[in-house]
Scaffold this active site. Sequence first.
Site, mmCIF file in Angstrom:
data_model
loop_
_atom_site.group_PDB
_atom_site.id
_atom_site.type_symbol
_atom_site.label_atom_id
_atom_site.label_comp_id
_atom_site.label_asym_id
_atom_site.label_seq_id
_atom_site.Cartn_x
_atom_site.Cartn_y
_atom_site.Cartn_z
ATOM 1 N N TYR A 138 81.423 68.088 10.399
ATOM 2 C CA TYR A 138 80.424 68.289 11.457
ATOM 3 C C TYR A 138 80.548 69.684 12.085
ATOM 4 O O TYR A 138 80.100 69.901 13.214
ATOM 5 C CB TYR A 138 80.565 67.202 12.523
ATOM 6 N N ASN A 140 74.396 55.393 14.653
ATOM 7 C CA ASN A 140 73.117 55.274 13.961
ATOM 8 C C ASN A 140 73.276 54.956 12.474
ATOM 9 O O ASN A 140 72.379 55.202 11.672
ATOM 10 C CB ASN A 140 72.253 56.521 14.193
ATOM 11 N N HIS A 149 74.559 58.670 7.618
ATOM 12 C CA HIS A 149 74.345 60.123 7.534
ATOM 13 C C HIS A 149 73.702 60.437 6.192
ATOM 14 O O HIS A 149 74.023 59.812 5.187
ATOM 15 C CB HIS A 149 75.689 60.866 7.617
ATOM 16 N N GLU A 159 78.554 69.101 0.895
ATOM 17 C CA GLU A 159 79.124 67.835 1.381
ATOM 18 C C GLU A 159 79.674 67.003 0.223
ATOM 19 O O GLU A 159 80.737 66.383 0.332
ATOM 20 C CB GLU A 159 78.072 67.065 2.193
#
Length: 140
Positions: A51, A114, A117, A128
């Site tokens: 992040y 949530n 990702h 990533e």
Amino acid sequence: MAIERTFSMIKPDATARNLTGAINARLEQAGLRIIAQKRIKMTREQARHFYGVHANKPFYEELVSYICSGPVVVQVLEGENAVTLNRQIMGATNPLNAEPGTIRKEFGIELSQNSIHGSDALETAAAEIAYFFSGSEIVG
Ligand code: IDP
Ligand code: MG
């Protein structure tokens, strides 16, 4: 449309509620193929790197703590237009604003929790994926 690969991660709120299979079913129903997957507990170092783009945001430390608070399932998804398709079926960042039928609307709890990702572009997807998977772990 091109066949693409994107990075996906089922977040701790979803693994805590045993939703890995339900979320994977949504991904597969949408035409995405899970070509790599593993359940890990992210270290703080990994989370801070992952992040890093948000390092200047006021919610950064909370975000890092949250993503380390329980198991996550990291994945590589493959399919036509996979980056954009995955963002569409995930829904908006805040589950309150997500369209009905999206993963975040159906399963997300609130802005932090949530549920999932997904990479926001091909370049971030490649970075990533490479951060969490070696080439031999990805079987397309
Ligand atoms: P995205 O996950 O939809 O790409 P980003 O803006 O990249 O959204 O933010 C990364 C994650 O950080 C979000 O999924 C969300 O869980 C969390 N987040 C974003 N904005 C806030 C905020 O204002 N407060 C707390 N958490 C946030
Ligand atoms: Mg993002």
